[in-house]
Design a protein around this motif. Structure first.
Motif, PDB file in Angstrom:
ATOM      1  N   GLN A 175      16.994   1.708  19.464  1.00 35.65           N
ATOM      2  CA  GLN A 175      16.426   2.328  18.262  1.00 35.65           C
ATOM      3  C   GLN A 175      17.460   3.158  17.493  1.00 35.65           C
ATOM      4  O   GLN A 175      17.261   3.483  16.330  1.00 35.65           O
ATOM      5  CB  GLN A 175      15.243   3.218  18.659  1.00 35.65           C
ATOM      6  N   LEU A 176      18.557   3.487  18.155  1.00 36.21           N
ATOM      7  CA  LEU A 176      19.564   4.344  17.528  1.00 36.21           C
ATOM      8  C   LEU A 176      20.656   3.548  16.817  1.00 36.21           C
ATOM      9  O   LEU A 176      21.599   4.138  16.289  1.00 36.21           O
ATOM     10  CB  LEU A 176      20.195   5.248  18.588  1.00 36.21           C
ATOM     11  N   PHE A 177      20.542   2.212  16.818  1.00 35.31           N
ATOM     12  CA  PHE A 177      21.565   1.370  16.205  1.00 35.31           C
ATOM     13  C   PHE A 177      20.960   0.419  15.179  1.00 35.31           C
ATOM     14  O   PHE A 177      19.894  -0.168  15.416  1.00 35.31           O
ATOM     15  CB  PHE A 177      22.276   0.519  17.260  1.00 35.31           C
ATOM     16  N   GLY A 178      21.657   0.240  14.083  1.00 35.51           N
ATOM     17  CA  GLY A 178      21.325  -0.827  13.155  1.00 35.51           C
ATOM     18  C   GLY A 178      21.957  -2.123  13.631  1.00 35.51           C
ATOM     19  O   GLY A 178      22.865  -2.121  14.470  1.00 35.51           O
ATOM     20  N   ASP A 179      21.499  -3.250  13.094  1.00 32.48           N
ATOM     21  CA  ASP A 179      22.001  -4.560  13.523  1.00 32.48           C
ATOM     22  C   ASP A 179      23.506  -4.697  13.272  1.00 32.48           C
ATOM     23  O   ASP A 179      24.256  -5.143  14.148  1.00 32.48           O
ATOM     24  CB  ASP A 179      21.252  -5.685  12.803  1.00 32.48           C
ATOM     25  N   GLU A 180      23.943  -4.309  12.073  1.00 36.69           N
ATOM     26  CA  GLU A 180      25.361  -4.442  11.738  1.00 36.69           C
ATOM     27  C   GLU A 180      26.226  -3.550  12.631  1.00 36.69           C
ATOM     28  O   GLU A 180      27.323  -3.939  13.055  1.00 36.69           O
ATOM     29  CB  GLU A 180      25.591  -4.086  10.264  1.00 36.69           C
ATOM     30  N   GLU A 181      25.722  -2.371  12.929  1.00 32.16           N
ATOM     31  CA  GLU A 181      26.467  -1.437  13.765  1.00 32.16           C
ATOM     32  C   GLU A 181      26.629  -1.997  15.176  1.00 32.16           C
ATOM     33  O   GLU A 181      27.719  -1.951  15.759  1.00 32.16           O
ATOM     34  CB  GLU A 181      25.716  -0.100  13.808  1.00 32.16           C
ATOM     35  N   LEU A 182      25.559  -2.559  15.713  1.00 32.16           N
ATOM     36  CA  LEU A 182      25.638  -3.150  17.053  1.00 32.16           C
ATOM     37  C   LEU A 182      26.606  -4.329  17.075  1.00 32.16           C
ATOM     38  O   LEU A 182      27.412  -4.471  18.005  1.00 32.16           O
ATOM     39  CB  LEU A 182      24.245  -3.631  17.498  1.00 32.16           C
TER      40      LEU A 182
END
Length: 345
Positions: free
Chosen positions: A297-304
């Motif tokens: 929940q603490l990450f966006g898709d692009e960030e991951l």
């Protein structure tokens, strides 16, 4: 159910027949050891303890042993391993089994023998007459992997067996630090109970101080610091791991595995999978899925995707000797810190 059976065994109240089956080896092995320790004295074990592999030996031979009076003791203890005839698996047994004789024995077991059927099969075939009869008559222990609630109950019960109480925050912390492996959990709880022999109470501070961290749990803590952008704390844990002679390539592998799990859990949840379904699909413990879901929940898709790309790059350089292995993980953490700073600008 497992603790009920164990309490009866410790109270010397033995069933004539036990049926142990399932994929959690700790529960089966612990039950066997309890039976050995309580049914027979050390001297009696030399004469009255038998073990048969039913893929190698016929049930007739094993039952003849069960019907033989004990020598220099009150009881015989007989373990019967791999009873394939109770499952839907195709038998590879070298011997034919006289199941009619087994049915007769189940109806009238010898009063001086304790017979234990042990199978690592996840399920037994309840369509078979012999399986139905055995389940109806025997003391049955289904050794299945425990879910989060059952693991917490396990910790409480194990503490109670040791004569101590355990605070709920300590239960949560032990599960987080020690993981879901029952061998490890049992050792940690027994150690804490010994430490708490005077106060008779295990609290969160005691658990924090005493519970051993495996590499995976230390790296879970490291990943948790990364997730919350506490890079200095993450570096401190990393340096502690290096002092414990953990290899950087192994540390990187576990970090990568955790972030890959976070990505998979996030994607499967988006597709509508529940946490139990995800655990089944990925073949991991539901508790790991719960922890990863919270982190996802603490990450966006692009960030991951960016983090996984950084990890892949670090892995490539580590394996090709492009940079110092120790520095590569440091660089990864510094890049994450820079990424977080840019995100907050």
């Amino acid at each position: 159910m497992v603790f009920d059976i164990w309490k009866q065994i410790k109270a010397k109240s033995f069933a004539p027949i036990y049926l142990l089956y399932g994929t959690e080896p700790y529960l089966i092995n612990e039950t066997k050891q309890l039976l050995i320790n309580n049914v027979l004295s050390e001297e009696e074990g030399d004469f009255n303890l038998s073990s048969y592999d039913l893929e190698e030996t016929s049930i007739d031979t094993a039952l003849e042993d069960a019907e033989t009076f004990p020598f220099m003791g009150e009881r015989r203890l007989i373990f019967l391993h791999n009873p394939i005839f109770l499952t839907s698996e195709k038998s590879k047994a070298k011997q034919e089994h006289n199941l009619a004789k087994l049915e007769a024995y189940i109806n009238e077991p010898a009063s001086y023998s304790v017979v234990v059927f042990s199978s690592s099969a996840e399920k037994l075939d309840d369509r078979k007459k012999i399986t139905k009869q055995l389940k109806k008559t025997a003391a049955v222990l289904e050794a299945k992997k425990l879910n989060e609630g059952e693991l917490k109950a396990w910790i409480r019960e194990r503490a109670a067996l040791n004569g101590v109480q355990i605070d709920e925050p300590a239960v949560e912390l032990i599960l987080t630090l020690a993981g879901a492996n029952l061998f490890i959990l049992t050792n940690e709880i027994d150690k804490l109970a010994l430490y708490a022999s005077e106060t008779k109470r295990i609290d969160e501070q005691m658990a924090e101080k005493m519970v051993s961290r495996s590499l995976e749990q230390n790296i879970f803590s490291l990943v948790d610091k990364i997730v919350h952008r506490k890079i200095e704390d993450a570096l401190r844990i990393y340096y502690d791991l290096l002092k414990q002679n953990e290899e950087p390539i192994k540390i990187l592998s576990v970090i990568t595995g955790q972030f890959r799990l976070i990505y998979q859990v996030k994607e499967l949840a988006r597709r509508g999978y529940g946490q139990q379904q995800i655990a089944g699909y990925l073949k991991i413990h539901p508790f790991r899925v719960k922890l990863a879901a919270g982190q996802a929940q603490l990450f966006g898709d692009e960030e991951l995707a960016s983090i996984i790309s950084l990890l892949a790059d670090s892995d490539y350089q580590m394996k090709t000797g492009g940079m110092n292995k120790t520095m590569l993980i440091e660089m990864f953490l510094f890049r994450l810190q820079s990424q977080a700073l840019r995100k907050n600008l």
